[in-house]
Design a protein around this motif. Structure first.
Motif, PDB file in Angstrom:
ATOM      1  N   GLU A  39     -47.010  -4.825   0.470  1.00  0.00           N
ATOM      2  CA  GLU A  39     -46.587  -5.883  -0.440  1.00  0.00           C
ATOM      3  C   GLU A  39     -47.718  -6.231  -1.379  1.00  0.00           C
ATOM      4  O   GLU A  39     -48.890  -6.173  -1.010  1.00  0.00           O
ATOM      5  CB  GLU A  39     -46.190  -7.109   0.373  1.00  0.00           C
ATOM      6  CG  GLU A  39     -45.621  -8.243  -0.451  1.00  0.00           C
ATOM      7  CD  GLU A  39     -45.154  -9.370   0.451  1.00  0.00           C
ATOM      8  OE1 GLU A  39     -43.941  -9.438   0.731  1.00  0.00           O
ATOM      9  OE2 GLU A  39     -46.012 -10.165   0.882  1.00  0.00           O
ATOM     10  N   TRP A 123     -38.637  -3.164  -5.268  1.00  0.00           N
ATOM     11  CA  TRP A 123     -39.052  -2.210  -4.242  1.00  0.00           C
ATOM     12  C   TRP A 123     -39.237  -0.848  -4.888  1.00  0.00           C
ATOM     13  O   TRP A 123     -38.375  -0.375  -5.620  1.00  0.00           O
ATOM     14  CB  TRP A 123     -37.996  -2.102  -3.149  1.00  0.00           C
ATOM     15  CG  TRP A 123     -37.976  -3.271  -2.223  1.00  0.00           C
ATOM     16  CD1 TRP A 123     -37.268  -4.422  -2.373  1.00  0.00           C
ATOM     17  CD2 TRP A 123     -38.706  -3.394  -1.006  1.00  0.00           C
ATOM     18  NE1 TRP A 123     -37.509  -5.266  -1.315  1.00  0.00           N
ATOM     19  CE2 TRP A 123     -38.390  -4.655  -0.450  1.00  0.00           C
ATOM     20  CE3 TRP A 123     -39.594  -2.564  -0.319  1.00  0.00           C
ATOM     21  CZ2 TRP A 123     -38.924  -5.110   0.746  1.00  0.00           C
ATOM     22  CZ3 TRP A 123     -40.130  -3.010   0.880  1.00  0.00           C
ATOM     23  CH2 TRP A 123     -39.795  -4.268   1.392  1.00  0.00           C
ATOM     24  N   ARG A 128     -43.216  -3.401  -1.824  1.00  0.00           N
ATOM     25  CA  ARG A 128     -42.495  -4.547  -2.379  1.00  0.00           C
ATOM     26  C   ARG A 128     -43.430  -5.314  -3.300  1.00  0.00           C
ATOM     27  O   ARG A 128     -44.521  -5.709  -2.894  1.00  0.00           O
ATOM     28  CB  ARG A 128     -42.047  -5.451  -1.240  1.00  0.00           C
ATOM     29  CG  ARG A 128     -41.372  -6.738  -1.665  1.00  0.00           C
ATOM     30  CD  ARG A 128     -41.254  -7.638  -0.450  1.00  0.00           C
ATOM     31  NE  ARG A 128     -40.320  -8.723  -0.630  1.00  0.00           N
ATOM     32  CZ  ARG A 128     -40.260  -9.779   0.160  1.00  0.00           C
ATOM     33  NH1 ARG A 128     -41.060  -9.887   1.214  1.00  0.00           N
ATOM     34  NH2 ARG A 128     -39.403 -10.735  -0.063  1.00  0.00           N
TER      35      ARG A 128
END
Length: 176
Positions: A39, A123, A128
């Motif tokens: 992320e 994504w 992400r």
């Protein structure tokens, strides 16, 4: 109406010198592993929350019973800059506030964290990118943060802002 599922992400780095915490609750452009995916937070991810005037809480370890401050009272201030989500938190004279101050002064805190609901995410494979989030809280964490690049320091004076080589810089006074 169901309560939103709030995600939490943590970051590291705390030093101490006073009763006001300052630093970064989130940093931009840093990849971090969250379970089975990577992320990163995009610049401006907190813009809508900050513009909305939403009351964001400051908590100890995401515990709603350990409120350390909030934006609606001015005891927590938040703003975005080129590095991430910066904060200043005036610690209360409560058991939780005294504990956080003592741990920060010893260098024993793990860092900062934030609780959010993603409102715009992209994504790419197993990565992400958070482009916009609805921020609910920032937390001082005693254990391990997810984003190790965040910082917290306990301060006596407000941060100093200046321009150096065309970049806005934020200076924080800390002590060893």
């Amino acid at each position: 109406m169901d309560a939103p599922v709030i995600e939490r992400r943590a970051t590291a780095g705390i030093t101490a010198s006073g009763r006001v915490l300052s630093g970064y609750a989130a940093v931009y452009g840093v990849d971090t592993k969250i379970g089975g995916f990577t992320e990163r937070i995009a610049p401006g991810a907190f813009k809508e929350t900050l513009a909305s005037g939403r009351d964001v809480l400051a908590l100890a370890d995401h515990d709603q019973r350990a409120v350390l401050g909030r934006t609606k009272t001015g005891t927590l201030t938040l703003h975005e800059d080129g590095h991430g989500l910066a904060f200043t938190l005036a610690l209360p004279d409560t058991q939780a506030g005294r504990d956080v101050a003592a741990l920060a002064q010893r260098g024993d805190l793990g860092g900062m964290s934030f609780g959010f609901v993603a409102t715009d995410e992209v994504w790419r494979g197993d990565t992400r990118e958070l482009r916009a989030v609805e921020l609910h809280e920032v937390s001082v964490v005693q254990a391990w943060p997810a984003y190790e690049q965040t910082t917290v320091s306990v301060r006596n004076r407000p941060p100093q802002v200046g321009i150096f080589n065309g970049r806005e810089l934020l200076w924080l006074d800390t002590c060893d």
